[in-house]
Design a protein around this motif. Structure first.
Motif, PDB file in Angstrom:
ATOM      1  N   MET A 241       1.706  12.050  -1.618  1.00  0.00           N
ATOM      2  CA  MET A 241       1.567  10.891  -1.730  1.00  0.00           C
ATOM      3  C   MET A 241       1.149   9.827  -0.724  1.00  0.00           C
ATOM      4  N   PHE A 242       0.112  10.515  -0.006  1.00  0.00           N
ATOM      5  CA  PHE A 242      -1.135   9.649   0.822  1.00  0.00           C
ATOM      6  C   PHE A 242      -2.343  10.025  -0.606  1.00  0.00           C
ATOM      7  N   ARG A 243      -2.338  10.962  -0.760  1.00  0.00           N
ATOM      8  CA  ARG A 243      -3.907  10.864  -1.976  1.00  0.00           C
ATOM      9  C   ARG A 243      -3.717   9.873  -2.663  1.00  0.00           C
ATOM     10  N   ILE A 244      -2.406   9.841  -3.010  1.00  0.00           N
ATOM     11  CA  ILE A 244      -2.409   9.148  -4.322  1.00  0.00           C
ATOM     12  C   ILE A 244      -2.340   7.787  -3.997  1.00  0.00           C
ATOM     13  N   THR A 245      -2.192   6.702  -2.771  1.00  0.00           N
ATOM     14  CA  THR A 245      -1.151   5.863  -2.324  1.00  0.00           C
ATOM     15  C   THR A 245      -3.178   5.438  -1.801  1.00  0.00           C
ATOM     16  N   SER A 246      -3.823   6.283  -1.334  1.00  0.00           N
ATOM     17  CA  SER A 246      -5.009   6.003  -0.800  1.00  0.00           C
ATOM     18  C   SER A 246      -6.568   5.750  -2.370  1.00  0.00           C
ATOM     19  N   GLY A 247      -5.998   6.675  -2.712  1.00  0.00           N
ATOM     20  CA  GLY A 247      -6.613   6.072  -4.496  1.00  0.00           C
ATOM     21  C   GLY A 247      -6.687   5.022  -5.236  1.00  0.00           C
ATOM     22  N   HIS A 249      -5.553   2.437  -3.544  1.00  0.00           N
ATOM     23  CA  HIS A 249      -5.875   1.421  -2.129  1.00  0.00           C
ATOM     24  C   HIS A 249      -7.282   1.423  -2.831  1.00  0.00           C
ATOM     25  N   GLN A 250      -7.443   2.437  -2.782  1.00  0.00           N
ATOM     26  CA  GLN A 250      -9.058   2.866  -2.776  1.00  0.00           C
ATOM     27  C   GLN A 250      -9.488   1.438  -4.532  1.00  0.00           C
ATOM     28  N   ARG A 251      -9.165   2.157  -5.335  1.00  0.00           N
ATOM     29  CA  ARG A 251      -9.528   0.944  -6.685  1.00  0.00           C
ATOM     30  C   ARG A 251      -9.268  -0.767  -6.255  1.00  0.00           C
ATOM     31  N   LEU A 252      -8.071  -0.245  -6.007  1.00  0.00           N
ATOM     32  CA  LEU A 252      -7.841  -1.916  -5.909  1.00  0.00           C
ATOM     33  C   LEU A 252      -8.502  -2.577  -5.435  1.00  0.00           C
ATOM     34  N   SER A 253      -9.662  -2.010  -4.406  1.00  0.00           N
ATOM     35  CA  SER A 253     -10.611  -2.197  -3.028  1.00  0.00           C
ATOM     36  C   SER A 253     -11.995  -2.691  -4.101  1.00  0.00           C
ATOM     37  N   ASP A 254     -12.207  -1.327  -5.059  1.00  0.00           N
ATOM     38  CA  ASP A 254     -13.188  -1.854  -5.480  1.00  0.00           C
ATOM     39  C   ASP A 254     -12.991  -3.073  -6.791  1.00  0.00           C
ATOM     40  N   LYS A 327      -2.197   8.346  21.033  1.00  0.00           N
ATOM     41  CA  LYS A 327      -2.046   8.717  19.719  1.00  0.00           C
ATOM     42  C   LYS A 327      -1.581   7.683  18.577  1.00  0.00           C
ATOM     43  N   ARG A 328      -2.714   6.916  19.541  1.00  0.00           N
ATOM     44  CA  ARG A 328      -2.869   5.697  19.142  1.00  0.00           C
ATOM     45  C   ARG A 328      -4.049   4.932  17.923  1.00  0.00           C
ATOM     46  N   VAL A 329      -5.231   5.910  18.252  1.00  0.00           N
ATOM     47  CA  VAL A 329      -5.752   5.127  17.313  1.00  0.00           C
ATOM     48  C   VAL A 329      -6.153   6.114  15.963  1.00  0.00           C
ATOM     49  N   ASN A 330      -6.731   5.980  15.234  1.00  0.00           N
ATOM     50  CA  ASN A 330      -6.408   6.051  13.845  1.00  0.00           C
ATOM     51  C   ASN A 330      -8.484   6.622  12.893  1.00  0.00           C
ATOM     52  N   LEU A 331      -8.122   8.212  13.257  1.00  0.00           N
ATOM     53  CA  LEU A 331      -9.643   8.863  13.694  1.00  0.00           C
ATOM     54  C   LEU A 331     -10.203   8.892  11.719  1.00  0.00           C
ATOM     55  N   LEU A 332      -9.390   8.239  11.178  1.00  0.00           N
ATOM     56  CA  LEU A 332      -9.831   8.622   9.797  1.00  0.00           C
ATOM     57  C   LEU A 332     -10.086   7.860   8.782  1.00  0.00           C
ATOM     58  N   PHE A 333     -10.620   6.542  10.358  1.00  0.00           N
ATOM     59  CA  PHE A 333     -11.492   5.199   9.552  1.00  0.00           C
ATOM     60  C   PHE A 333     -12.505   5.202  10.571  1.00  0.00           C
ATOM     61  N   LEU A 363      -2.472   9.194   9.062  1.00  0.00           N
ATOM     62  CA  LEU A 363      -2.259   8.471   7.287  1.00  0.00           C
ATOM     63  C   LEU A 363      -1.452   7.193   7.720  1.00  0.00           C
ATOM     64  N   ILE A 364      -0.729   7.292   8.107  1.00  0.00           N
ATOM     65  CA  ILE A 364       0.114   6.151   7.881  1.00  0.00           C
ATOM     66  C   ILE A 364      -0.413   4.297   8.091  1.00  0.00           C
ATOM     67  N   ARG A 365      -1.248   4.845   9.070  1.00  0.00           N
ATOM     68  CA  ARG A 365      -2.192   3.746  10.192  1.00  0.00           C
ATOM     69  C   ARG A 365      -2.891   3.212   9.240  1.00  0.00           C
ATOM     70  N   ASP A 366      -3.374   4.359   8.586  1.00  0.00           N
ATOM     71  CA  ASP A 366      -5.253   4.396   7.250  1.00  0.00           C
ATOM     72  C   ASP A 366      -4.737   4.229   6.511  1.00  0.00           C
ATOM     73  N   LEU A 367      -2.952   4.224   5.386  1.00  0.00           N
ATOM     74  CA  LEU A 367      -2.692   3.302   4.420  1.00  0.00           C
ATOM     75  C   LEU A 367      -2.584   1.725   4.856  1.00  0.00           C
ATOM     76  N   TYR A 368      -2.448   1.921   5.985  1.00  0.00           N
ATOM     77  CA  TYR A 368      -0.839   0.433   6.868  1.00  0.00           C
ATOM     78  C   TYR A 368      -3.031  -0.937   6.761  1.00  0.00           C
ATOM     79  N   ALA A 369      -3.673   0.141   7.404  1.00  0.00           N
ATOM     80  CA  ALA A 369      -4.530  -0.586   7.553  1.00  0.00           C
ATOM     81  C   ALA A 369      -5.437  -0.559   6.183  1.00  0.00           C
ATOM     82  N   GLN A 370      -5.070  -0.375   5.195  1.00  0.00           N
ATOM     83  CA  GLN A 370      -5.989  -0.363   3.466  1.00  0.00           C
ATOM     84  C   GLN A 370      -5.577  -1.040   3.182  1.00  0.00           C
ATOM     85  N   GLY A 371      -4.192  -1.499   3.759  1.00  0.00           N
ATOM     86  CA  GLY A 371      -3.201  -2.232   2.414  1.00  0.00           C
ATOM     87  C   GLY A 371      -3.660  -3.849   3.036  1.00  0.00           C
TER      88      GLY A 371
END
Length: 408
Positions: A241-247, A249-254, A327-333, A363-371
């Motif tokens: 789910m995380f992988r598909i949703t992130s992908g 989001h990336q396509r929508l951003s492009d 646990k309040r920082v998103n290290l994936l960004f 991962l949740i914060r990363d998806l939210y930030a992308q959204g």
């Protein structure tokens, strides 16, 4: 030869085949496995700094290496090589490159006997999991797939012994994988052998005249229930789910960036025409001043909103130990750590990987930030498109009105 473009077409083609054929028995040899093999091949290929052509060879072979399972399970390597040859022939690739890819696919047949470095890379990418932390999970999926194909349950002890035999007959071919994976592979093998020894010991005890009393701790039914409870959470589904949703989001951003680029390019052309041609004729045609100004303002406003939609916003790039502890920082960004040193970032990542809640929270914060970023982009783009659409109509009407008034 544009290998990157062909790889994009190839990836889409393979994904479409997996989706169209869709065999529920392929629990292990599915698109997820293929993507992992491709990822492994890319990692190894980057280490050896392959040329564009050789990089294309190992990547294409990795995409096609298990596609034959849908058409000839017993000889899937040969079937996959044939499918790759047909596809690459349509794309106009040379016979030499096609044969390299075919040989790489055929080399994955067990027992593996690769000859060239490219074949070694694909073979090592295919069995990369034997020396990784994901071995247990992948091995369980492979056993379930074998059970699905033979339509019966397979004895765990027998499967374990066959897996041990695979470990002992297998070896990594590239020096890179030998150095990187042999240590973990030895640990996985040792764990398998320990479990096999325990199984043999338990079997001896159970066949004795005084079998042990079943309690909650050693009752197989209770153990099975406990395992079921632990596996109730679909970890694999969550990761997918995380992988598909992130992908997505990336396509929508492009797509948003492309739309903004269209707006900027279109209005730049209109502005250049206005500034180079139309403004010089306003002295002789004063009635066109107001329509021209309207068109000029419309183009500028549209470009401003389009640029705002694509303008990056970068945070301060620093996190503190307190952020990690709470646990309040998103290290994936990258925007949260690009000014930190490698040891500080590495320490934070290790703590995150050891903490399931922290990892999924990131991962949740990363998806939210992308959204949130996507929402801002599309909101500004909508304004830009509305201004351009209604503004062009208004400008055209203004030009027509001015021309009619002059002729009256």
């Amino acid at each position: 030869m544009n290998y990157r473009e062909i790889l994009d077409q190839l990836r889409l083609h393979v994904a479409n085949v997996f989706q169209a054929q869709s065999d529920s028995r392929l629990i292990y040899h599915n698109l997820n496995h293929t993507e992992q093999v491709v990822e492994n091949a890319v990692k190894i290929a980057n280490h050896y700094q392959l040329s564009d052509e050789d990089f294309f060879v190992v990547t294409a072979a990795s995409w096609f290496h298990d596609l034959g399972y849908f058409f000839d399970c017993a000889h899937h390597e040969a079937s996959g090589a044939g499918l790759a040859g047909d596809f690459l022939k349509e794309k106009g690739l040379s016979e030499e490159v096609t044969m390299k890819i075919v040989k790489c696919i055929l080399a994955t047949k067990m027992p593996q006997q690769p000859e060239s470095l490219l074949e070694q890379i694909v073979c090592d990418a295919d069995l990369y999991h034997l020396g990784s932390d994901s071995f247990k999970e992948r091995n369980k999926l492979m056993r379930k797939e074998a059970e699905a194909f033979c339509a019966k349950a397979l004895d765990k002890d027998e499967w374990r012994l066959k897996t041990i035999q695979l470990f002992k007959t297998h070896h990594y071919h590239t020096a890179y994988c030998q150095q990187l994976l042999n240590g973990k592979k030895a640990e996985n093998l040792a764990e398998l052998e320990n479990k096999a020894e325990e199984a043999r010991a338990n079997s001896s005890v159970l066949t004795a005249s005084n079998p042990p009393i079943l309690t909650e701790k050693n009752n197989p039914l209770e153990i099975k229930k406990d395992k079921k409870k632990k596996s109730d959470r679909p970890d694999k589904g969550i990761e997918t789910m995380f992988r598909i949703t992130s992908g997505n989001h990336q396509r929508l951003s492009d797509m948003a960036d492309n739309k903004a680029h269209i707006m900027i390019s279109t209005n730049s052309i209109i502005l250049s025409v206005i500034l180079s041609i139309l403004l010089r004729k306003l002295e002789d045609n004063p009635h066109l001043i107001i329509p021209t100004l309207i068109l000029l303002i419309i183009c500028v406003v549209t470009m401003v909103f389009s640029i705002l939609a694509t303008r990056p916003s970068i945070p301060k790039g620093v996190f503190t130990p307190e952020d990690i502890a709470q646990k309040r920082v998103n290290l994936l960004f990258f925007g949260n750590f690009y000014r930190m040193s490698l040891p500080e970032y590495e320490g934070g990542m290790l703590k995150m990987m050891e903490d399931r809640e922290f990892l999924y929270g990131s991962l949740i914060r990363d998806l939210y930030a992308q959204g949130v970023v996507l929402g801002r982009k599309y909101r500004l783009l909508r304004i830009a498109y509305n201004v351009f659409m209604f503004g062009i109509i208004a400008a055209v009407l203004a030009f027509i009105t001015a021309s009619v008034l002059v002729t009256l």
